[in-house]
Motif scaffolding. Structure first.
Motif, short mmCIF file in Angstrom:
data_model
loop_
_atom_site.label_atom_id
_atom_site.label_comp_id
_atom_site.label_asym_id
_atom_site.label_seq_id
_atom_site.Cartn_x
_atom_site.Cartn_y
_atom_site.Cartn_z
N ARG A 55 -25.23 4.10 -31.94
CA ARG A 55 -25.67 5.05 -31.91
C ARG A 55 -26.72 5.56 -30.59
NH1 ARG A 55 -28.60 4.55 -37.57
NH2 ARG A 55 -29.24 2.68 -36.46
N GLU A 333 -16.93 10.39 -31.93
CA GLU A 333 -17.57 11.22 -32.76
C GLU A 333 -16.61 12.13 -33.72
OE1 GLU A 333 -20.66 14.89 -33.05
OE2 GLU A 333 -20.90 13.48 -31.43
N GLY A 335 -15.48 15.29 -35.54
CA GLY A 335 -15.43 16.78 -35.55
C GLY A 335 -15.06 17.48 -36.89
N ASP A 350 -13.29 13.19 -31.08
CA ASP A 350 -13.22 14.10 -29.97
C ASP A 350 -12.49 13.44 -28.60
OD1 ASP A 350 -15.00 12.12 -29.80
OD2 ASP A 350 -16.72 12.77 -29.08
N ASN A 372 -21.68 4.46 -37.34
CA ASN A 372 -23.19 4.84 -37.28
C ASN A 372 -23.86 4.44 -38.45
OD1 ASN A 372 -21.33 7.03 -38.38
ND2 ASN A 372 -23.49 8.03 -38.65
N PRO A 407 -18.46 15.33 -40.21
CA PRO A 407 -18.66 15.66 -39.04
C PRO A 407 -19.92 14.84 -38.32
CG PRO A 407 -17.65 17.37 -40.17
CD PRO A 407 -17.87 16.35 -41.39
N GLY A 408 -19.85 14.44 -37.29
CA GLY A 408 -21.18 14.00 -36.64
C GLY A 408 -21.19 12.30 -36.97
N ASP A 409 -20.39 11.75 -37.79
CA ASP A 409 -20.25 10.50 -37.84
C ASP A 409 -19.60 9.86 -36.58
OD1 ASP A 409 -21.44 9.90 -40.35
OD2 ASP A 409 -19.61 10.26 -41.39
#
Length: 461
Positions: A55, A333, A335, A350, A372, A407-409
């Motif tokens: 991270r 990452e 999306g 991404d 993460n 999303p964001g993982d």
């Protein structure tokens, strides 16, 4: 695909995947053979590499990013060097090359194989001793050959009669005697993908053994007596696990050695058996350790030399993927997560085919994990895909990820050190990712991320 690949499952999983896929007992499990040796799960289940939390790496360097476990690469280099103490181990730079990696492999006692002028320039700019460089390639230009000769590279692997003529002319003009090996196409059908099998007759590399071109090339070099013929070279392909191909190749190349001895009274002192040693991309792969490879190859060569009454030549091998491939993972990452009518769940990241073309090009298989955090959610059969405008933009064809991926993982894909950054592109005008080396709890940028300014700098219209 992790440990869940073992065995078979009767019937599809919800009609959403191959029947042989088995859900994992734990979606958070890291199978050691797939990951760099200093990767583990730390606080909250996030991946760490050499003590650094991914991270934090994502926050500092962005995503996608190639993460190199430097100690892992150095350890693998030493393992090959120690397994082949009486041979020359050439790191195959085409797998991945940058100045930092050149310095790493040189510090660990390896030689370096390059196959273009650009790779040679990288090696020289990093301070690699020219005498420890070998120069490959099926269509080396006069400019490339001249640069190699002027730099004093240790050997040039000649690939065509035209190249022999070019190099002979350069050598005469310079008054030097370059060392060369003849690349022999031995007619071995390697058990690998068509595009990375290089020893069957119908392809662009080398001189045909069966057709007599290899012998003719060796005789031409010996008779003209301008280049110094050191030996023969054979490379049967990439991502190879079965040693039988190397056995056939060695038998045929050493038979040619004996033919040259009988015809010209010259016993060539060197033999290069190439590389192509496979690595584990999934748990279906079972690569041999370097010491096992060394034992097998030495037994093969010793036996064939005895059969042909030849002195055992000085050996060379060319591992590239086997050194850098497992030492790197790519961090993305998420999306979007899209369930398509219960057929499949697509997890879009991404990056994609611009940073890893191998899935699209070779139908290559990879593994993946949420990086993460740990998850207690049920496993979900997913396809990890990229952001490019191609339906073939697939990073991981089939993998069990936790059903709560969102999303964001961060998603990490291991085994991406070889041919991913090397073959990366700017498709859809996507800048190429950086490479970050991690060692002893510290990260350093060794190849920076491309920017839009980099892309536009070449656009002079």
């Amino acid at each position: 695909m992790r440990a869940h690949e073992a065995g078979a499952l009767h019937g599809d999983i919800g009609n959403r995947g191959p029947a042989w896929l088995r859900p994992p007992v734990d979606v958070n499990e890291l199978v050691p053979q797939l990951w760099p040796r200093n990767v583990a799960r730390g606080a909250g289940g996030a991946l760490t590499v050499a003590g650094l939390d991914v991270r934090d790496l994502a926050a500092e360097f962005g995503t996608p990013v190639y993460v190199l476990d430097e100690d892992d690469l150095r350890t693998r280099s030493r393992e090959f060097r120690d397994a082949f103490p009486d041979a020359d181990v050439y790191y195959a730079g085409k797998a991945f090359l940058c100045r930092a990696v050149v310095r790493m492999i040189a510090e660990e006692g390896l030689f370096l194989d390059v196959c273009t002028g650009g790779e040679l320039a990288t090696a020289l700019s990093a301070g690699m001793e020219p005498a420890r460089i070998g120069f490959h390639g099926n269509n080396k230009s006069v400019a490339e050959l001249t640069r190699a000769v002027d730099a004093g590279v240790g050997r040039i692997i000649v690939d065509s009669f035209a190249e022999i003529d070019r190099l002979t002319a350069i050598a005469r003009e310079r008054g030097v005697r370059p060392r060369v090996l003849v690349r022999v196409t031995v007619g071995v059908e390697a058990h690998t993908h068509e595009f990375i099998a290089t020893a069957h007759e119908d392809q662009k590399f080398g001189f045909s053994l069966a057709g007599g071109a290899a012998a003719a090339a060796a005789f031409k070099i010996l008779d003209e007596d301008v280049l110094e013929l050191r030996g023969l070279h054979s490379h049967i392909g990439s991502q190879i696990f079965d040693a039988s191909g190397f056995e056939v190749s060695a038998r045929r190349v050493l038979a040619l050695q004996a033919q040259i001895r009988d015809a010209r009274g010259v016993e060539l002192p060197e033999l290069d058996l190439g590389g192509g040693f496979g690595i584990a991309y999934t748990t279906q792969d079972d690569p041999a350790a370097p010491h096992e490879l060394a034992k097998r190859l030495r037994k093969i060569v010793d036996g064939e030399c005895a059969a042909e009454n030849l002195a055992v030549p000085h050996l060379s091998i060319e591992p590239g993927r086997a050194i850098v491939g497992p030492a790197v993972f790519t961090l993305y990452e998420v999306g979007t997560v899209k369930d398509v009518d219960g057929i499949r769940t697509y997890v879009s990241v991404d990056g994609g085919m611009s940073d890893n073309i191998r899935t699209a090009l070779y139908d290559a298989s990879y593994s993946a994990t949420v990086a993460n955090r740990a998850s207690a959610a049920e496993p979900m059969l997913a396809r990890v895909v990229g952001k490019h405008c191609e339906s073939g933009d697939i990073v991981v064809k089939d993998e069990f990820l936790p059903a709560d991926v969102q999303p964001g993982d961060l998603v990490a894909v291991p085994g991406t050190g070889a041919y991913c950054r090397s073959m990366a592109s700017n498709y859809n005008h996507v800048p190429r990712p950086p490479v970050v080396a991690v060692r002893d709890g510290r990260a350093r940028l060794i190849v920076r991320r491309e920017t839009e300014d980099d892309l536009l700098a070449l656009d002079v219209g």
